[in-house]
Motif scaffolding. Structure first.
Motif, mmCIF file in Angstrom:
data_model
loop_
_atom_site.group_PDB
_atom_site.id
_atom_site.type_symbol
_atom_site.label_atom_id
_atom_site.label_comp_id
_atom_site.label_asym_id
_atom_site.label_seq_id
_atom_site.Cartn_x
_atom_site.Cartn_y
_atom_site.Cartn_z
ATOM 1 N N ARG A 28 0.840 -1.192 0.000
ATOM 2 C CA ARG A 28 0.000 0.000 0.000
ATOM 3 C C ARG A 28 0.878 1.245 0.000
ATOM 4 O O ARG A 28 1.969 1.234 0.566
ATOM 5 C CB ARG A 28 -0.916 0.018 1.223
ATOM 6 N N PRO A 29 0.397 2.328 -0.615
ATOM 7 C CA PRO A 29 1.181 3.568 -0.601
ATOM 8 C C PRO A 29 1.430 4.053 0.825
ATOM 9 O O PRO A 29 0.578 3.871 1.710
ATOM 10 C CB PRO A 29 0.305 4.561 -1.374
ATOM 11 N N PHE A 30 2.587 4.622 1.056
ATOM 12 C CA PHE A 30 2.972 5.241 2.323
ATOM 13 C C PHE A 30 3.064 4.223 3.460
ATOM 14 O O PHE A 30 2.726 4.501 4.602
ATOM 15 C CB PHE A 30 2.007 6.378 2.678
ATOM 16 N N THR A 31 3.505 2.993 3.086
ATOM 17 C CA THR A 31 3.751 1.960 4.095
ATOM 18 C C THR A 31 5.147 1.385 3.881
ATOM 19 O O THR A 31 5.805 1.643 2.877
ATOM 20 C CB THR A 31 2.723 0.818 4.008
ATOM 21 N N LEU A 32 5.581 0.568 4.868
ATOM 22 C CA LEU A 32 6.895 -0.078 4.826
ATOM 23 C C LEU A 32 6.722 -1.580 4.654
ATOM 24 O O LEU A 32 5.711 -2.154 5.080
ATOM 25 C CB LEU A 32 7.664 0.175 6.129
ATOM 26 N N ARG A 33 7.717 -2.211 4.047
ATOM 27 C CA ARG A 33 7.737 -3.674 3.986
ATOM 28 C C ARG A 33 9.153 -4.157 4.268
ATOM 29 O O ARG A 33 10.129 -3.643 3.717
ATOM 30 C CB ARG A 33 7.253 -4.168 2.630
ATOM 31 N N TYR A 34 9.235 -5.162 5.131
ATOM 32 C CA TYR A 34 10.520 -5.720 5.543
ATOM 33 C C TYR A 34 10.919 -6.883 4.638
ATOM 34 O O TYR A 34 10.081 -7.660 4.194
ATOM 35 C CB TYR A 34 10.420 -6.203 6.996
ATOM 36 N N GLY A 35 12.219 -6.992 4.373
ATOM 37 C CA GLY A 35 12.702 -8.122 3.586
ATOM 38 C C GLY A 35 14.177 -7.996 3.295
ATOM 39 O O GLY A 35 14.934 -7.378 4.061
ATOM 40 N N HIS A 36 14.613 -8.559 2.169
ATOM 41 C CA HIS A 36 16.005 -8.529 1.752
ATOM 42 C C HIS A 36 16.097 -8.102 0.295
ATOM 43 O O HIS A 36 15.238 -8.438 -0.522
ATOM 44 C CB HIS A 36 16.671 -9.903 1.910
ATOM 45 N N MET A 37 17.148 -7.361 -0.017
ATOM 46 C CA MET A 37 17.440 -7.046 -1.407
ATOM 47 C C MET A 37 18.408 -8.100 -1.937
ATOM 48 O O MET A 37 19.374 -8.489 -1.253
ATOM 49 C CB MET A 37 18.060 -5.658 -1.533
ATOM 50 N N LEU A 38 18.140 -8.537 -3.179
ATOM 51 C CA LEU A 38 18.924 -9.600 -3.787
ATOM 52 C C LEU A 38 19.754 -9.048 -4.943
ATOM 53 O O LEU A 38 19.391 -8.048 -5.565
ATOM 54 C CB LEU A 38 18.007 -10.713 -4.302
ATOM 55 N N SER A 39 20.833 -9.730 -5.225
ATOM 56 C CA SER A 39 21.613 -9.407 -6.419
ATOM 57 C C SER A 39 20.867 -9.953 -7.637
ATOM 58 O O SER A 39 19.940 -10.768 -7.496
ATOM 59 C CB SER A 39 22.995 -10.046 -6.325
ATOM 60 N N PRO A 40 21.257 -9.560 -8.854
ATOM 61 C CA PRO A 40 20.608 -10.117 -10.050
ATOM 62 C C PRO A 40 20.726 -11.643 -10.121
ATOM 63 O O PRO A 40 19.893 -12.300 -10.758
ATOM 64 C CB PRO A 40 21.369 -9.449 -11.203
ATOM 65 N N GLU A 41 21.756 -12.206 -9.451
ATOM 66 C CA GLU A 41 21.917 -13.672 -9.440
ATOM 67 C C GLU A 41 21.118 -14.332 -8.335
ATOM 68 O O GLU A 41 21.127 -15.564 -8.210
ATOM 69 C CB GLU A 41 23.389 -14.026 -9.259
ATOM 70 N N GLY A 42 20.429 -13.537 -7.502
ATOM 71 C CA GLY A 42 19.583 -14.109 -6.460
ATOM 72 C C GLY A 42 20.230 -14.225 -5.108
ATOM 73 O O GLY A 42 19.645 -14.791 -4.175
#
Length: 464
Positions: free
Chosen positions: A58-72
């Motif tokens: 949703r707009p103006f919200t946060l989401r937690y996770g991980h950023m991945l490289s193009p190789e995953g």
């Protein structure tokens, strides 16, 4: 008002990314992405908790996770924020990635985003897009860098006022008044009538004078604005061993300059910043000014003289514990027509110097070593800086560009008033009025040339 190249980028939907936080090592860094492909690009590299993607964020919200490289491979643990157009900083779709502040994760995330067809942001490009998309006018956009570079609370308040449009509202009001003047002249030209022309002519003079006076008021704030933005350049001057370095250390409340009894110890200009109750000071401790055969010291003396020429305020220090010399007298003569504060230092020692009544009336007796008289010195600096330097509810002109535009507008208005009093035909008077209207528009960006807009934003930092 958009530049051709940047307007083209916006129309073609170019998405940009840049580091929006400090480039130094920190606990958190922020990468900003702006443009129509921002959410899609980040989503392709994001792995949310429990494998949640960003396609339903949703707009103006946060989401937690991980950023991945193009190789995953996992690059870093992140929080992703989403701002939907047009309610974002740039007026476009904006995504911000908060990651750990080490240079490596930031660089790797940015490199991964570039593989998704995103372009690196140029300096100031985010704020430029905010301006091009109508989120802010040019003076508000410039206030962003004023906020970033503010070094006192007063400077910060002034910059925040400008960012909220205090100056812009004042300028727009003046431009509206000039537009009304031009409209009245046009009516008179379209419907010639002697009575109407005389009535318009009288009203014209009153309105133009009112606008001219308002422009003069804004110009009067420019000195205070310059102090808030750049700091009051204060040069401490005197012959060797009068206590200049001791005074600098006392004002800074730290041992910044080396103090010895050996003449010529200070051989270069030492510059420090001091927040004096809301007034930013750029304090320069200079080499003692005297005739010397020492090559290195003579270079320092020349630098001291150059600093005196550039100073907003000179603190000239004399030594009460020694007889005045021709060097003291030369400095008194050199600075008599400059803005100066005269100090008689070493007031804790027996007085030897013969001081004239004129100097006594101007000078303040201090002891830099014992901090005697420093409160009186600070009060005098406040007097020179102006009692309103700590901030005001009124619009303050702090940028040279704004001041120059106001000066040109003032000149055009004065030329219009002179022409009106000389009974010059009204269609010629309106030329000067229109020029003033245009000069005022340069401040908000309504009438500024494209290349100047680019030049203004090129001075911003990357990420803003």
């Amino acid at each position: 008002m958009a530049t051709n190249e940047n307007q083209k980028n916006i129309q073609e939907g170019t998405t940009i990314a840049g580091i929006a936080s400090s480039g130094t090592m920190s606990s958190i860094s922020v990468i900003r992405i702006s443009g129509p492909e921002s959410l899609k690009a980040v989503e392709s590299l994001f792995q949310g908790k429990n494998d949640r993607s960003l396609n339903d964020i949703r707009p103006f919200t946060l989401r937690y996770g991980h950023m991945l490289s193009p190789e995953g491979r996992v690059i870093d643990e992140v929080l992703v924020s989403y701002f939907r157009a047009p309610r974002s900083y740039t007026g476009e779709e904006v995504v911000e990635i908060s990651c750990h502040g080490g240079p490596l994760p930031v660089r790797r995330i940015l490199e991964a985003l570039l593989t998704r067809g995103i372009a690196l942001a140029e300096p100031g490009e985010f704020t430029k897009r905010a301006f091009l998309n109508g989120r802010v006018d040019l003076s508000q956009a410039e206030a962003v860098m004023e906020i970033i570079s503010a070094r006192t609370d007063a400077a910060l308040r002034s910059a925040n006022d400008q960012s909220r449009g205090t100056l812009s509202e004042r300028i727009r009001s003046l431009r509206d008044q000039l537009m009304n003047v031009m409209a009245k002249i046009e009516v008179t030209l379209d419907f010639p009538d002697d009575d109407l022309e005389r009535a318009t002519d009288r009203a014209l003079g009153v309105e133009l004078q009112g606008v001219r006076d308002s422009v003069e008021e804004l110009l009067a704030s420019a000195e205070r604005g310059k102090i808030l933005r750049e700091g009051l350049h204060v040069v401490i001057a005197g012959k060797p061993n009068v206590g200049k370095s001791s005074l600098l250390n006392a004002l800074l409340e730290q041992q910044r300059a080396i103090v010895t009894d050996i003449p010529g110890t200070t051989r270069d200009v030492i510059e420090e910043f001091l927040n004096l109750d809301g007034i930013p000071l750029r304090l320069s401790d200079t080499a003692g000014i005297r005739t010397t055969e020492d090559l290195v010291e003579s270079i320092g003396v020349e630098k001291s003289k150059e600093s005196l020429e550039r100073a907003d305020l000179i603190i000239l220090v004399l030594d009460l514990s020694r007889p005045l010399t021709h060097e003291d007298l030369d400095l008194l003569d050199m600075t008599q027509h400059r803005r100066r504060i005269l100090l008689l230092n070493k007031g804790d020692l027996p007085q030897v110097a013969q001081i004239s009544q004129e100097i006594k009336e101007e000078a303040t007796v201090i002891s830099a070593r014992n901090h005697y008289g420093l409160d009186q010195l600070r009060a005098r600096i406040h007097e020179f800086a102006g009692s309103n330097a700590a901030g005001s509810e009124e619009a303050v002109v702090s940028l040279t560009r704004h001041k120059e535009a106001l000066e040109r507008a003032k000149q055009s208005l004065e030329e219009a008033l002179e022409a009106q009093k000389a009974a010059v035909p009204m269609d010629l008077v309106t030329i000067d009025v229109q020029r003033a209207w245009g000069f005022l528009g340069e401040i908000t960006g309504d009438t500024l040339q494209d290349d100047l807009v680019d030049r203004i934003f090129s001075g911003f930092c990357i990420g803003k």
